[in-house]
Design an enzyme around this catalytic site. Structure first.
Site, short mmCIF file in Angstrom:
data_model
loop_
_atom_site.label_atom_id
_atom_site.label_comp_id
_atom_site.label_asym_id
_atom_site.label_seq_id
_atom_site.Cartn_x
_atom_site.Cartn_y
_atom_site.Cartn_z
N TYR A 1 0.84 -1.20 0.00
CA TYR A 1 0.00 0.00 0.00
C TYR A 1 0.88 1.26 0.00
CZ TYR A 1 -3.48 -3.56 0.59
OH TYR A 1 -4.25 -4.68 0.39
N ARG B 1 2.92 -1.21 11.03
CA ARG B 1 3.16 -2.52 10.39
C ARG B 1 4.17 -2.30 9.27
NH1 ARG B 1 -0.94 -7.48 8.89
NH2 ARG B 1 -0.47 -8.06 11.04
#
Ligand code: FMN
Length: 377
Positions: free
Chosen positions: A183, A231
């Protein structure tokens, strides 16, 4: 011996009752970013199941930052109101600390839900223009993203901060930035997707600049006593991509900026990556980051068996473990792990009578052939 998996861990002003985390899991079921009765069922069920932390799925900080039309968002007042209702229900009936993962899909946005094919949306399906560090499509057949301008970066950075403020207003306990799985923030980090030659690409430091700016903006928008996590990527699993050394250096930079933990995942930058899937396959990345960056670390990926999870924490490979599919398969994973490890889990009073200590049926129901502990590694 006392289970280490079931010992509390303090992250800033928040103490998790155990080290078991429900990993963030997109549900692709929201309405223009708004949570609904599906999220009530899904999160409510997990909130009463005793995890140390329940992470709410990747939640888009702006509308074009969603992966699909069904992704959860925190970019509007309606989104905030809808999520607040779900959080209130989880708080009323459950006692799991609640975290949220904030994300921007970048070039992986404008996609079909996985069960609709997972490919780039066709224009007639209300597709949108995606942004990315460089105009490189995710894969063949995917729309080419627009190269993010400096104005885009400023807007997206502000959107991460604004969504963080919304999360604080809702009363969430923890916020996590999604900087993995291909992403937007990960796409800036990886040389495979970032070929810019301005201040946001070119060298390792410049590729990290935008994700670090976002994290700084989130930290400034989030109450000082609440933990912030990220993350990160342990490996792109591709020649020329990110490696565990990059993860260690990034984790050090995050720690300097007030980040309290990292969750080390991998992959997602290219469909061509060849990933050696196997039990705990990403745990060595977490171990290395924990040891060399000295930051609290969460391991994730094919952790399925209680004794495997116990060993990861007890041996110091990670401070916490996250499970995703394990919780979809068995929402009561924590109760069953507690039984297997001789620990105590939290039950809502309505379900107390299912505890193995008071219901002999529990032992019968879960009598399985003994598993070799080595096989679980
Ligand atoms: C249904 C589903 C949705 C997921 N959505 C997210 C997400 O929102 N954010 C994220 O970082 N990872 C997401 N993941 C990845 C998981 O959090 C986890 O890292 C991965 O599934 C490996 O863990 P497991 O082997 O325990 O399933 C998702 C996984 C599944 C199965």
């Amino acid at each position: 011996m006392t289970s280490q998996l079931f010992t509390p861990i303090a992250l800033r002003g928040l103490t998790l009752p155990n080290r078991i985390v429900v990993s963030p899991m997109c549900q692709y079921s929201a309405d223009d970013g708004c949570a609904n009765s599906w999220h009530m069922l899904h999160l409510g069920n997990l909130a009463v199941s005793g995890p140390g932390l329940l992470m709410i799925e990747a939640t888009a900080v702006e509308r074009i930052g969603r992966i699909t039309h069904g992704c959860l968002g925190l970019y509007s007042d309606n989104n905030e109101l809808a999520l607040a209702e779900v959080v209130a229900a989880c708080r009323r009936w459950g006692n799991a600390p609640l975290g949220i993962q904030l994300a921007h899909a970048g070039r992986k946005g404008s996609a079909q839900r996985p069960w609709e094919g997972g490919n780039s949306l066709k224009p007639e399906a209300d597709a949108w223009e995606t942004v990315a560090p460089s105009p490189i499509p995710m894969a063949e057949g995917w729309a080419t993203p627009r190269e993010a301008t400096l104005a885009d970066l400023a807007r997206i950075r502000d959107a991460f901060a604004e969504a963080t403020r919304r999360a604080a207003r809702i009363g969430l306990d923890l916020v996590e930035a999604h900087c993995a799985h291909g992403y937007l923030l990960h796409a800036f980090m990886s040389p495979l997707s970032n070929t810019r030659s301005d201040a946001y690409g070119g060298s390792v430091e410049k590729c990290r600049r935008f994700p670090l700016e976002v994290v700084e903006a989130m930290r400034a928008a989030w109450p000082a006593e609440k933990p912030l996590g990220v993350r990160i990527t342990g490996s792109d699993w591709m020649a020329g991509g990110l490696t565990v050394e990059d993860a260690v250096a990034f984790a050090k930079a995050l720690k300097e900026r007030g980040v309290d933990y990292v969750c080390v995942s991998s992959g997602g930058i290219s469909l061509k990556a060849s990933i050696p899937l196997g039990p705990g396959y990403q745990v060595p990345f977490a171990e290395r980051v924990r040891r060399e960056a000295g930051i609290a670390t969460r391991a994730v990926g094919l952790i399925a068996e209680p004794r495997q999870a116990e060993r990861i924490v007890a041996s110091g490979q990670a401070d916490m473990v996250a499970l995703a599919r394990g919780f979809l398969d068995d929402p009561r994973w924590v109760w069953h792990a507690a039984e297997a490890l001789g620990a105590t889990a939290s039950y809502p009073p309505q379900y107390q009578r299912t505890r193995a200590a008071v219901w002999p049926g529990a032992k019968i129901a879960r009598q399985q052939p003994a598993q070799s502990s080595a096989a679980a590694d």
